[in-house]
Design an enzyme around this catalytic site. Structure first.
Site, mmCIF file in Angstrom:
data_model
loop_
_atom_site.group_PDB
_atom_site.id
_atom_site.type_symbol
_atom_site.label_atom_id
_atom_site.label_comp_id
_atom_site.label_asym_id
_atom_site.label_seq_id
_atom_site.Cartn_x
_atom_site.Cartn_y
_atom_site.Cartn_z
ATOM 1 C CG ASP A 36 -0.227 -0.010 2.648
ATOM 2 O OD1 ASP A 36 1.190 0.009 2.413
ATOM 3 O OD2 ASP A 36 -0.704 -0.048 3.628
ATOM 4 C CD GLU A 38 0.573 2.163 5.920
ATOM 5 O OE1 GLU A 38 0.937 1.431 6.669
ATOM 6 O OE2 GLU A 38 -0.569 2.705 5.905
ATOM 7 N NE ARG A 94 16.244 25.223 -1.909
ATOM 8 C CZ ARG A 94 16.181 24.661 -2.931
ATOM 9 N NH1 ARG A 94 16.699 25.416 -4.093
ATOM 10 N NH2 ARG A 94 15.486 23.488 -3.199
ATOM 11 C CG HIS A 129 19.176 33.822 2.331
ATOM 12 N ND1 HIS A 129 18.035 33.960 1.408
ATOM 13 C CD2 HIS A 129 19.966 34.997 2.311
ATOM 14 C CE1 HIS A 129 18.071 35.034 0.851
ATOM 15 N NE2 HIS A 129 19.192 35.868 1.495
ATOM 16 C CG ASP A 168 22.653 33.468 -4.801
ATOM 17 O OD1 ASP A 168 23.687 33.094 -3.837
ATOM 18 O OD2 ASP A 168 21.900 32.740 -4.970
ATOM 19 C CE LYS A 191 19.264 33.247 -6.682
ATOM 20 N NZ LYS A 191 19.513 31.636 -6.238
ATOM 21 C CG ASP A 218 24.502 28.241 -5.001
ATOM 22 O OD1 ASP A 218 24.484 28.643 -3.977
ATOM 23 O OD2 ASP A 218 23.670 28.690 -6.003
#
Ligand code: R5P
Length: 295
Positions: A36, A38, A94, A129, A168, A191, A218
């Protein structure tokens, strides 16, 4: 009793590296899907009265979070004295604020879920961030392993006269740490993201690239659009040869093709298993585990 290192099935190699460094017994959990859908979990070792490290797979978290929570609950239920969670990639980081009314602050909620079930956490370069540190999300001790030394070694062995470029403002932390370890210059671009695949990159100047080969660094490679747009910007500034390094190879659909067309080298660290893994951080993670288990 000695420590026990237990891993998710996809984390067998990091589990063995940690066990070797800690001189501890290790195993991987038995995991499969019931018909199923799970998740079935079995721990094939006795964790009773032992300090246990659980090495989780949390990339593609919607597939793996339940298995992780079931494995940790089983270890506790079987009498583990403590559970240290090693999550080389910490997902959902994020979405760390409500950008639009009604949105889930997923970073906080996923952190809360883990926080309640383990005694401490070790992760590699979490996406911090707008948050100052993991202690803003976790009440348990949460430790960061930096991939920068391993990335710097790869660059030093592969690229002549590199300049490390962050695409960025968020990436300045990784780009500057790598540049410092390499004793190379660094540049950070600007960015603006207006959608999942809509990214514009500006900034930088031609002088920074003179006689240097740019290596974009990055933390997360997801759609790959950040690095593609950053590469376009660097080409406009005069770059010929381009390389990129990501810590976490999330690689959403189409990202590998996009990046391979753009860059000379596309490489990543082995926090998430992927064809681009050319830089290993397993020794760094294992060393941190050993340090924490002995203190
Ligand atoms: C964003 O803030 C991160 O540091 C990365 O730049 C971003 O997650 C990369 O995503 P994508 O590959 O989808 O552009």
């Amino acid at each position: 009793m000695s420590s026990l290192i237990v891993g998710a099935p996809s984390q067998a190699s990091l589990t063995a590296a940690i066990a070797a460094q800690c001189h501890a017994e290790h195993c991987v959990v038995e995991q499969r899907r019931f018909p199923d859908g799970e998740t079935y979990i079995r721990v094939p070792a006795d964790p009773a009265d032992r300090d246990v490290v659980y090495v989780a797979e949390l990339a593609r978290p919607d597939q793996h979070l339940i298995g992780t929570l079931l494995a940790i609950a089983t270890l506790r239920d079987m009498g583990a004295r403590s559970v240290t969670l090693v999550a080389p990639y910490l997902p959902y980081m994020r979405q760390d604020r409500r950008f639009r009314d009604g949105e889930a602050i997923s970073a906080r909620y996923v952190a809360n879920l883990l926080d309640q079930h383990v005694d401490q956490l070790i992760t590699v370069d979490p996406h911090l961030h707008r948050l100052g540190g993991l202690d803003e999300l976790f009440t348990i001790p949460a430790h960061r392993v930096a991939a920068a030394p391993a990335i710097a070694t790869w660059i030093a062995n592969t690229v002549q006269n590199p300049v490390v470029v962050g695409p960025d403002a968020e990436s300045a932390q990784w780009a500057n740490a790598v540049a410092e370890a390499l004793r190379a210059p660094s540049v950070v671009l600007t960015k603006e993201r207006s959608g999942d695949h809509e990214v514009a990159v500006t900034g930088g100047h031609a002088d920074a690239l003179k006689e240097h080969t740019p290596v974009l660094v990055d933390d997360i490679i997801s759609s790959g659009m950040t690095l593609v747009r950053a590469a376009e910007r660097l080409r406009r500034l005069g770059a010929a040869e381009l390389h990129c390094v990501g810590v976490h190879a999330v690689f959403a659909a189409g990202a590998a093709e996009r990046l391979n067309e753009t860059f000379h080298h596309v490489v990543s660290c082995d926090t998430i298993a992927h064809d681009s893994n050319a830089i290993s951080v397993h020794a760094l993670v294992a060393a941190r585990c050993a340090e924490l288990l002995t203190t």
